[in-house]
Design a protein around this motif. Structure first.
Motif, PDB file in Angstrom:
ATOM      1  N   TYR A 165     -19.834  11.032  -7.707  1.00 16.33           N
ATOM      2  CA  TYR A 165     -19.078  12.103  -7.032  1.00 16.33           C
ATOM      3  C   TYR A 165     -17.593  12.001  -7.350  1.00 16.33           C
ATOM      4  N   SER A 166     -17.052  10.771  -7.329  1.00 26.06           N
ATOM      5  CA  SER A 166     -15.609  10.596  -7.474  1.00 26.06           C
ATOM      6  C   SER A 166     -15.094  11.136  -8.825  1.00 26.06           C
ATOM      7  N   PRO A 167     -15.678  10.744  -9.965  1.00 24.17           N
ATOM      8  CA  PRO A 167     -15.185  11.342 -11.214  1.00 24.17           C
ATOM      9  C   PRO A 167     -15.490  12.835 -11.336  1.00 24.17           C
ATOM     10  N   LEU A 168     -16.616  13.291 -10.779  1.00 25.49           N
ATOM     11  CA  LEU A 168     -16.896  14.733 -10.853  1.00 25.49           C
ATOM     12  C   LEU A 168     -15.797  15.501 -10.125  1.00 25.49           C
ATOM     13  N   ARG A 169     -15.334  14.987  -8.984  1.00 27.66           N
ATOM     14  CA  ARG A 169     -14.223  15.613  -8.254  1.00 27.66           C
ATOM     15  C   ARG A 169     -12.907  15.474  -9.024  1.00 27.66           C
ATOM     16  N   ARG A 170     -12.662  14.271  -9.541  1.00 28.37           N
ATOM     17  CA  ARG A 170     -11.387  13.991 -10.212  1.00 28.37           C
ATOM     18  C   ARG A 170     -11.172  14.933 -11.385  1.00 28.37           C
ATOM     19  N   TRP A 171     -12.260  15.264 -12.104  1.00 25.00           N
ATOM     20  CA  TRP A 171     -12.129  16.171 -13.251  1.00 25.00           C
ATOM     21  C   TRP A 171     -12.523  17.598 -12.859  1.00 25.00           C
ATOM     22  N   ASN A 172     -12.439  17.902 -11.548  1.00 27.27           N
ATOM     23  CA  ASN A 172     -12.569  19.279 -11.043  1.00 27.27           C
ATOM     24  C   ASN A 172     -13.820  19.994 -11.528  1.00 27.27           C
ATOM     25  N   VAL A 173     -14.921  19.277 -11.546  1.00 21.50           N
ATOM     26  CA  VAL A 173     -16.180  19.885 -11.979  1.00 21.50           C
ATOM     27  C   VAL A 173     -16.588  20.950 -10.960  1.00 21.50           C
ATOM     28  N   GLY A 174     -16.915  22.133 -11.474  1.00 21.55           N
ATOM     29  CA  GLY A 174     -17.279  23.237 -10.578  1.00 21.55           C
ATOM     30  C   GLY A 174     -17.755  24.430 -11.380  1.00 21.55           C
ATOM     31  N   PRO A 175     -17.822  25.589 -10.725  1.00 21.88           N
ATOM     32  CA  PRO A 175     -18.313  26.798 -11.398  1.00 21.88           C
ATOM     33  C   PRO A 175     -17.513  27.101 -12.662  1.00 21.88           C
ATOM     34  N   MET A 177     -17.697  25.479 -15.407  1.00 25.87           N
ATOM     35  CA  MET A 177     -17.580  24.317 -16.290  1.00 25.87           C
ATOM     36  C   MET A 177     -18.932  23.924 -16.855  1.00 25.87           C
ATOM     37  N   LYS A 178     -18.913  23.521 -18.101  1.00 25.43           N
ATOM     38  CA  LYS A 178     -20.132  23.002 -18.733  1.00 25.43           C
ATOM     39  C   LYS A 178     -19.955  21.504 -18.879  1.00 25.43           C
ATOM     40  N   ILE A 179     -20.878  20.755 -18.286  1.00 27.98           N
ATOM     41  CA  ILE A 179     -20.726  19.295 -18.333  1.00 27.98           C
ATOM     42  C   ILE A 179     -22.005  18.643 -18.866  1.00 27.98           C
ATOM     43  N   GLY A 180     -21.856  17.388 -19.272  1.00 28.48           N
ATOM     44  CA  GLY A 180     -23.000  16.596 -19.697  1.00 28.48           C
ATOM     45  C   GLY A 180     -23.117  15.355 -18.828  1.00 28.48           C
ATOM     46  N   ILE A 181     -24.340  14.934 -18.566  1.00 27.97           N
ATOM     47  CA  ILE A 181     -24.572  13.660 -17.874  1.00 27.97           C
ATOM     48  C   ILE A 181     -25.498  12.846 -18.763  1.00 27.97           C
ATOM     49  N   VAL A 182     -25.162  11.562 -18.954  1.00 26.58           N
ATOM     50  CA  VAL A 182     -25.908  10.711 -19.885  1.00 26.58           C
ATOM     51  C   VAL A 182     -26.634   9.620 -19.101  1.00 26.58           C
ATOM     52  N   GLY A 183     -27.967   9.548 -19.276  1.00 25.27           N
ATOM     53  CA  GLY A 183     -28.761   8.464 -18.681  1.00 25.27           C
ATOM     54  C   GLY A 183     -29.420   8.863 -17.373  1.00 25.27           C
ATOM     55  N   LEU A 184     -30.756   9.045 -17.418  1.00 20.22           N
ATOM     56  CA  LEU A 184     -31.460   9.459 -16.196  1.00 20.22           C
ATOM     57  C   LEU A 184     -31.989   8.224 -15.470  1.00 20.22           C
ATOM     58  N   HIS A 189     -29.403  10.535 -11.923  1.00 16.13           N
ATOM     59  CA  HIS A 189     -30.142  11.585 -11.222  1.00 16.13           C
ATOM     60  C   HIS A 189     -29.372  12.090 -10.012  1.00 16.13           C
ATOM     61  N   VAL A 190     -28.589  11.194  -9.375  1.00 10.03           N
ATOM     62  CA  VAL A 190     -27.761  11.641  -8.246  1.00 10.03           C
ATOM     63  C   VAL A 190     -26.597  12.488  -8.772  1.00 10.03           C
ATOM     64  N   ALA A 191     -26.023  12.065  -9.911  1.00 10.24           N
ATOM     65  CA  ALA A 191     -24.928  12.831 -10.519  1.00 10.24           C
ATOM     66  C   ALA A 191     -25.376  14.258 -10.820  1.00 10.24           C
ATOM     67  N   LEU A 192     -26.596  14.374 -11.319  1.00  9.24           N
ATOM     68  CA  LEU A 192     -27.120  15.701 -11.652  1.00  9.24           C
ATOM     69  C   LEU A 192     -27.200  16.582 -10.407  1.00  9.24           C
ATOM     70  N   LYS A 193     -27.719  16.023  -9.322  1.00  5.10           N
ATOM     71  CA  LYS A 193     -27.832  16.818  -8.091  1.00  5.10           C
ATOM     72  C   LYS A 193     -26.449  17.236  -7.581  1.00  5.10           C
ATOM     73  N   ILE A 194     -25.498  16.297  -7.632  1.00  4.07           N
ATOM     74  CA  ILE A 194     -24.165  16.592  -7.106  1.00  4.07           C
ATOM     75  C   ILE A 194     -23.460  17.635  -7.988  1.00  4.07           C
ATOM     76  N   ALA A 195     -23.546  17.447  -9.308  1.00  8.01           N
ATOM     77  CA  ALA A 195     -22.872  18.384 -10.217  1.00  8.01           C
ATOM     78  C   ALA A 195     -23.444  19.793 -10.076  1.00  8.01           C
ATOM     79  N   LYS A 196     -24.758  19.885  -9.886  1.00 10.23           N
ATOM     80  CA  LYS A 196     -25.385  21.197  -9.668  1.00 10.23           C
ATOM     81  C   LYS A 196     -24.846  21.833  -8.387  1.00 10.23           C
ATOM     82  N   ALA A 197     -24.766  21.017  -7.321  1.00  6.85           N
ATOM     83  CA  ALA A 197     -24.268  21.547  -6.043  1.00  6.85           C
ATOM     84  C   ALA A 197     -22.803  21.969  -6.153  1.00  6.85           C
ATOM     85  N   MET A 198     -22.061  21.335  -7.060  1.00  3.60           N
ATOM     86  CA  MET A 198     -20.657  21.726  -7.278  1.00  3.60           C
ATOM     87  C   MET A 198     -20.561  23.013  -8.094  1.00  3.60           C
ATOM     88  N   GLY A 199     -21.677  23.440  -8.667  1.00  5.12           N
ATOM     89  CA  GLY A 199     -21.699  24.729  -9.363  1.00  5.12           C
ATOM     90  C   GLY A 199     -21.566  24.647 -10.869  1.00  5.12           C
TER      91      GLY A 199
END
Ligand code: NAP
Ligand code: ZN
Ligand code: ZN
Length: 351
Positions: A165-175, A177-184, A189-199
């Motif tokens: 959550y902290s880096p996703l917020r720090r880099w203003n991830v939101g509607p 934005m196109k982002i990548g997450i590496v490593g399931l 898997h938590v990063a994926l859920k949070i990034a989706k909820a951020m839009g």
């Protein structure tokens, strides 16, 4: 002293086994917590196996803690007996340096006090983590478990949740934005859920073809098998931000190449050995940045828990008994967990 039981490693890599443990009596601002659930983070394994350096042995891991308050010090006012609470990677810090003053205790200039691998301020003894029946923590480092969050699924949020959550917020991830997450794994898997909820629009990178359908089911818009050079080539120059949660050394260049101009790749995975150095051209030619991030401060951790409660986010977990922890480590290393083991602390053997 409060007597409790724990599961400890007695030397690097040795199987964990029961070890009676004494916790300090509560200081005025302390909270005494009966631990109900504790997640198994890959960092526990790195540390138990001595991959992150020498430890105080016997060593007790666990920093994804959910429990119930069973007593409080005379002056503690933030939590009361009966509350469900959480404890993450830190149990104290200096409180006076510039980062601590703005509640970014993870950057404490005097070194934060880890839930394990630290030295307990009031006693000078090593800190011992959450694979134990009871823990005593200063109230400022105890989180409130929001209504509606499943306590077992919330345990991994205390490390995997805040670390992503902290880096996703720090880099203003939101509607937009196109982002990548590496490593399931646990973090991914938590990063994926949070990034989706951020839009954000999320491309997931995995080395495991059998995880493609899972990543889609978890909400990934696109899934790329990162060992397929043609698929990586097709993803080049498409993303604004990449979060790398991988636990092993690997080549960073193919992921850097997926970033657009001014894109940032942030590392949170911390392998036992360094990654091969990235090619300067991967950064220079598109003015890209390579960054890193460690857990999050207490204010931000509470914000993350509230965000997850609001968006119905918890970890996908498999519950294990305390005496299954060694087997769980082997399975985690073999990628055989969807996607976090959580220990049911009711199964801790009696003293
Ligand atoms: P995990 O559940 O084991 O997940 C790690 C994932 O990395 C695996 O599921 C796998 O995903 C990928 N992976 C593993 N070995 C690989 C290899 N040789 N090559 C490429 N990919 C590989 O671990 P976790 O608990 O999420 O932790 C991940 C890392 O973050 C660990 O190093 C941990 O210590 C670190 N961590 C850092 C912080 C921090 O504050 N920065 C906090 C917590 C954890 P695929 O199968 O999808 O490829
Ligand atoms: Zn962790
Ligand atoms: Zn400090």
């Amino acid at each position: 002293m409060i007597k409790t039981n724990s599961y400890a490693a007695h030397s690097p890599g040795e199987a964990l086994k029961p070890w009676p443990l004494e916790r300090r009596d509560p200081e005025p601002n302390d909270i005494v917590i009966e631990i109900v659930y504790c997640g198994i983070c890959h960092s526990d394994i790195h540390t138990v196996r001595g991959e992150w350096g020498e430890q105080n042995w016997p060593f007790v891991a666990g920093h994804e803690i959910i429990g119930r308050v069973i007593a409080t010090g005379d002056k503690a006012s933030l939590h009361k007996v009966g509350d469900m609470v959480g404890v993450g990677c830190m149990v104290d810090s200096c409180r006076t340096c510039a980062p601590c003053e703005v509640r970014m205790e993870q950057f404490c200039e005097n070194g934060f006090n880890g839930t394990y691998s630290g030295i307990e301020k009031p006693t000078g003894r090593p800190t011992y983590g959450g694979y134990s029946g009871v823990i005593v923590v200063h109230e400022d480092f105890v989180l409130r478990l929001p209504e509606g969050l499943d306590p077992a699924g919330a345990a991994p949020l205390l490390c995997a949740g805040i670390t992503t959550y902290s880096p996703l917020r720090r880099w203003n991830v939101g509607p937009g934005m196109k982002i990548g997450i590496v490593g399931l794994g646990g973090l991914g898997h938590v990063a994926l859920k949070i990034a989706k909820a951020m839009g954000a629009h999320v491309t997931f990178f995995t080395t495991s073809p059998e995880k493609v359908e899972d990543a889609k089911a978890l909400g990934a818009h696109e899934v790329v098998i990162s060992t397929d050079p043609a698929a990586m080539e097709a993803a080049a120059y498409t993303l604004d931000f990449v979060l790398d949660t991988v636990s092993a050394p690997h080549d960073l260049d193919p992921y850097l190449e997926t970033l657009r101009i001014d894109g940032t790749m942030c590392l949170v995975g911390m392998p036992e050995a360094p990654h091969p150095s990235p090619d300067p051209g991967s950064l220079i030619l598109k003015r890209r940045s390579l960054a890193g991030s460690i857990t999050g401060g207490l204010t931000e951790t509470q914000e993350m828990l509230d965000f997850c409660a609001e968006h119905g986010i918890a970890a996908d977990y498999e519950m294990v008994a305390m005496d299954e922890v060694n087997e769980a480590y082997e399975k985690l290393l073999a990628g055989q967990v969807k996607y976090r083991f959580v220990i049911d602390m009711a199964t801790m053997p009696a003293l």
